[in-house]
Design a protein around this motif. Structure first.
Motif, PDB file in Angstrom:
ATOM      1  N   LEU A  93      -7.030 -10.858 -11.082  1.00 20.56           N
ATOM      2  CA  LEU A  93      -8.191  -9.978 -11.044  1.00 20.56           C
ATOM      3  C   LEU A  93      -8.488  -9.539 -12.480  1.00 20.56           C
ATOM      4  CD1 LEU A  93      -7.331  -7.737  -7.938  1.00 20.56           C
ATOM      5  CD2 LEU A  93      -8.313 -10.044  -8.019  1.00 20.56           C
ATOM      6  N   ASP A 104      -8.013  -5.994 -14.029  1.00 19.66           N
ATOM      7  CA  ASP A 104      -6.683  -5.556 -14.445  1.00 19.66           C
ATOM      8  C   ASP A 104      -6.308  -6.323 -15.704  1.00 19.66           C
ATOM      9  OD1 ASP A 104      -5.991  -3.686 -12.409  1.00 19.66           O
ATOM     10  OD2 ASP A 104      -5.675  -5.345 -11.025  1.00 19.66           O
ATOM     11  N   TYR A 131      -4.430   1.730  -4.384  1.00 19.41           N
ATOM     12  CA  TYR A 131      -3.799   0.408  -4.569  1.00 19.41           C
ATOM     13  C   TYR A 131      -3.177  -0.128  -3.285  1.00 19.41           C
ATOM     14  CZ  TYR A 131      -3.798   1.756  -9.532  1.00 19.41           C
ATOM     15  OH  TYR A 131      -4.155   2.143 -10.789  1.00 19.41           O
ATOM     16  N   GLY A 132      -2.825  -1.417  -3.341  1.00 17.02           N
ATOM     17  CA  GLY A 132      -1.895  -1.948  -2.367  1.00 17.02           C
ATOM     18  C   GLY A 132      -0.515  -1.464  -2.779  1.00 17.02           C
ATOM     19  N   GLU A 152      -2.324  -1.422   2.292  1.00 12.05           N
ATOM     20  CA  GLU A 152      -3.480  -1.331   1.398  1.00 12.05           C
ATOM     21  C   GLU A 152      -3.994   0.101   1.371  1.00 12.05           C
ATOM     22  OE1 GLU A 152      -4.667  -3.387  -0.717  1.00 12.05           O
ATOM     23  OE2 GLU A 152      -6.684  -2.661  -1.158  1.00 12.05           O
ATOM     24  N   LYS A 153      -4.041   0.656   0.196  1.00  9.87           N
ATOM     25  CA  LYS A 153      -4.606   1.991  -0.069  1.00  9.87           C
ATOM     26  C   LYS A 153      -4.217   3.039   0.979  1.00  9.87           C
ATOM     27  CE  LYS A 153      -8.319   0.071  -2.814  1.00  9.87           C
ATOM     28  NZ  LYS A 153      -8.865  -1.238  -2.514  1.00  9.87           N
ATOM     29  N   ILE A 167       0.498  -2.586  -6.460  1.00 15.91           N
ATOM     30  CA  ILE A 167       0.195  -3.979  -6.816  1.00 15.91           C
ATOM     31  C   ILE A 167      -0.941  -3.972  -7.830  1.00 15.91           C
ATOM     32  CG2 ILE A 167      -0.643  -6.193  -5.948  1.00 15.91           C
ATOM     33  CD1 ILE A 167       0.425  -5.344  -3.181  1.00 15.91           C
ATOM     34  N   GLN A 173      -8.719  -7.720   3.698  1.00 17.36           N
ATOM     35  CA  GLN A 173      -7.855  -7.356   2.580  1.00 17.36           C
ATOM     36  C   GLN A 173      -6.789  -8.425   2.336  1.00 17.36           C
ATOM     37  OE1 GLN A 173      -8.499  -4.944   0.646  1.00 17.36           O
ATOM     38  NE2 GLN A 173      -9.793  -3.560   1.838  1.00 17.36           N
ATOM     39  N   THR A 220      -4.043  -7.807   0.881  1.00 18.77           N
ATOM     40  CA  THR A 220      -2.763  -7.141   1.172  1.00 18.77           C
ATOM     41  C   THR A 220      -2.359  -7.347   2.632  1.00 18.77           C
ATOM     42  OG1 THR A 220      -3.315  -5.490  -0.493  1.00 18.77           O
ATOM     43  CG2 THR A 220      -1.560  -4.912   1.040  1.00 18.77           C
ATOM     44  N   ARG A 264      -0.755  -2.118 -18.315  1.00 18.52           N
ATOM     45  CA  ARG A 264      -1.940  -2.548 -17.597  1.00 18.52           C
ATOM     46  C   ARG A 264      -3.062  -1.519 -17.779  1.00 18.52           C
ATOM     47  NH1 ARG A 264      -4.301   0.296 -12.944  1.00 18.52           N
ATOM     48  NH2 ARG A 264      -5.496  -1.217 -11.763  1.00 18.52           N
TER      49      ARG A 264
HETATM   50  C1  G1P Z   1      -7.457  -4.594  -5.160  1.00 21.77           C
HETATM   51  C2  G1P Z   1      -6.412  -4.813  -4.087  1.00 21.77           C
HETATM   52  C3  G1P Z   1      -5.304  -3.775  -4.221  1.00 21.77           C
HETATM   53  C4  G1P Z   1      -4.709  -3.817  -5.615  1.00 21.77           C
HETATM   54  C5  G1P Z   1      -5.821  -3.640  -6.652  1.00 21.77           C
HETATM   55  C6  G1P Z   1      -5.290  -3.839  -8.063  1.00 21.77           C
HETATM   56  O1  G1P Z   1      -8.110  -3.379  -4.908  1.00 21.77           O
HETATM   57  O2  G1P Z   1      -7.023  -4.728  -2.816  1.00 21.77           O
HETATM   58  O3  G1P Z   1      -4.297  -4.036  -3.270  1.00 21.77           O
HETATM   59  O4  G1P Z   1      -3.751  -2.800  -5.753  1.00 21.77           O
HETATM   60  O5  G1P Z   1      -6.873  -4.598  -6.453  1.00 21.77           O
HETATM   61  O6  G1P Z   1      -6.272  -3.579  -9.017  1.00 21.77           O
HETATM   62  P1  G1P Z   1      -9.514  -3.000  -5.601  1.00 21.77           P
HETATM   63  O7  G1P Z   1      -9.193  -2.464  -6.951  1.00 21.77           O
HETATM   64  O8  G1P Z   1     -10.325  -4.248  -5.663  1.00 21.77           O
HETATM   65  O9  G1P Z   1     -10.122  -1.949  -4.714  1.00 21.77           O
END
Ligand code: G1P
Length: 295
Positions: free
Chosen positions: A138, A141, A178-179, A198-199, A210, A236, A238, A259
């Motif tokens: 992603l 991050d 987060y997850g 998840e969250k 995560i 999700q 997760t 990070r």
């Molecule tokens: C996503 C994932 C989440 C993870 C996160 C990290 O969430 O669903 O599990 O912890 O990225 O950045 P988002 O940030 O897209 O809501």
């Protein structure tokens, strides 16, 4: 669900880049958020370089409407190259040359409707094929590390195989963003994963969050086939990962590095400061400038 080869080769990286980036409006009205630069390099380029540094040559971008500049960024720009050649700007030519993926080793597919991260990853299933483990990065991050985060994970993967997610410890009040893993036995930086949420709105199983770096076995796509909606009504990643627990090795990895959450403004600004101060050509001047604002 079939038991996978725990060390299936990781030859492909998925970059989900379909998000709308509303947190950065108006900047992202006509420009993908992944093209926002940290110092002078777009976020997505940091992610692609991290995958390359981990030895993963094949790139799969899951895009959406309005994301064509990402394709252009990783393509040959005849006009630019020609102009730089004519002006003998070899340093700049050298800078843009590595942006070109090997022909045929990059693929783009569209997530037509934003239905969540799991759905975005699922959109890449045919391009991944069912023999390969896959890395997911992603671009929001951004990780600063001596050894790039995914490379660290690949080194661990060579030993333990299975599924690996990068985690970091976050303050309790941030766990709902987060997850979160439910940790089992820990061995140094490696933590067995017993559960994944998840969250979580309350009672998070730990403070290990995560971040957007994953190595996943091909069965993740079977799990995503169910298209089950979870938190925020989205499919999700997760939740799909949670279905693999107990069937395959699953570890969290406390990566070595820092990070930056470039999905929000403060994190993005901090990344710009940290990466600029890390640059030999900018650090001294930039430090002086910063002192004027903070001194
Ligand atoms: C996503 C994932 C989440 C993870 C996160 C990290 O969430 O669903 O599990 O912890 O990225 O950045 P988002 O940030 O897209 O809501």
């Amino acid at each position: 669900m079939s038991q996978s080869t725990p060390h299936a080769p990781v030859t492909k990286a998925i970059f989900p880049v379909g998000g709308l980036g509303t947190r950065f409006l108006p900047a992202t009205k006509a420009m993908p958020k992944e093209m926002l630069p940290v110092v002078d390099k777009p976020l997505i380029q940091y992610a692609v370089e991290e995958a390359q540094a981990a030895g993963i040559a094949n790139q799969i971008f899951v895009t959406g409407r309005g994301k064509t500049t990402i394709e252009d960024h990783f393509d040959y720009s005849y006009e630019l190259s020609h102009t730089l050649e004519t002006k003998h700007k070899t340093d700049l030519l050298e800078m843009i040359r590595p942006l070109l993926p090997t022909p045929g080793q990059v693929a783009y597919t569209r997530q037509q409707i934003p239905m969540g991260l799991g759905h975005a990853v699922w959109c890449a299933r045919e391009l991944v094929g069912n023999q390969n483990a896959v890395a997911v990065l992603l671009a929001d991050d951004l990780v600063m590390a001596d050894t790039p985060c995914l490379k660290q994970m690949m080194q661990v993967y060579a030993e333990v195989g299975g599924n690996i997610v990068a985690v970091m410890e976050v303050p309790l009040e941030h766990t709902s963003r987060y997850g979160i893993i439910d940790p089992g036995v820990q061995d140094g930086r490696l933590i067995e994963v017993k559960g994944l949420v998840e969250k979580p709105r309350s009672n998070p199983p730990s403070r290990y969050a995560i971040i957007g770096r994953y190595i996943l076995q091909p069965e993740i796509f079977e799990a995503l086939d169910a298209q089950t909606k979870g938190t925020d009504g989205e499919i999700q990643l997760t939740d799909a990962m949670a279905t693999l627990l107990g069937k395959q090795p699953f570890h969290a990895f406390l990566f070595d590095g820092k990070r930056f959450d470039c999905g929000n403004k403060i994190g993005f600004l901090e990344a710009n400061v940290a990466f600029a101060l890390n640059r030999q050509d900018l650090a001294a001047d930039f430090r002086e400038v910063l002192a004027r604002y903070t001194g």
